[in-house]
Motif scaffolding. Sequence first.
Motif, short mmCIF file in Angstrom:
data_model
loop_
_atom_site.label_atom_id
_atom_site.label_comp_id
_atom_site.label_asym_id
_atom_site.label_seq_id
_atom_site.Cartn_x
_atom_site.Cartn_y
_atom_site.Cartn_z
N HIS A 56 0.71 -1.21 0.02
CA HIS A 56 0.00 0.05 0.09
C HIS A 56 0.88 1.40 -0.02
CE1 HIS A 56 -2.79 3.06 2.00
NE2 HIS A 56 -3.12 2.90 0.87
N CYS A 78 -1.28 -5.52 8.06
CA CYS A 78 -0.60 -4.38 8.00
C CYS A 78 -1.14 -3.38 9.00
CB CYS A 78 -0.21 -3.57 6.71
SG CYS A 78 0.67 -1.99 6.84
N HIS A 81 -2.83 0.38 8.06
CA HIS A 81 -4.29 0.81 7.75
C HIS A 81 -5.30 -0.51 7.26
CE1 HIS A 81 -1.40 3.79 5.68
NE2 HIS A 81 -2.38 4.70 6.23
#
Length: 126
Positions: A56, A78, A81
């Motif tokens: 991302h 992760c 986010h």
Amino acid sequence: MGARRVNAPARERLLCALDALPDGGARGMLREGLDDRLCVVRQGDDVFVWLNDCPHEHRPMEYRQDRFLSGDGQHIVCYAHSAHFDIRTGRCFAGPCTGQSLVKVPARVVNGEVWIPAELPSVFDL
Ligand code: FES
């Protein structure tokens, strides 16, 4: 100079002993500065090694050292986010990078030792 280990292929390096990895858990490895370059997950005799680089925003994924997995231990998360990744395929199935994948580091378990390539793949090789 020490003798070369018999089971050390020329283009691989020893990452760790399998027993150094918690079964069903994860560890960050190959620390550089404040970050671990690798996310290493063990499931029984299988070991899955990923670059610790979320597709991302190309950040490390853990929320604190060695904390890469969801609460139930079934996915890599992760924590920036909340992208969720399949442990075995590295594929993101939920979150802002759905459909993208972590970068795999091929690992072999030989005689209770985990071996990886001497040179790591790069996110720029994709
Ligand atoms: S940096 Fe990983 S989900 Fe945003």
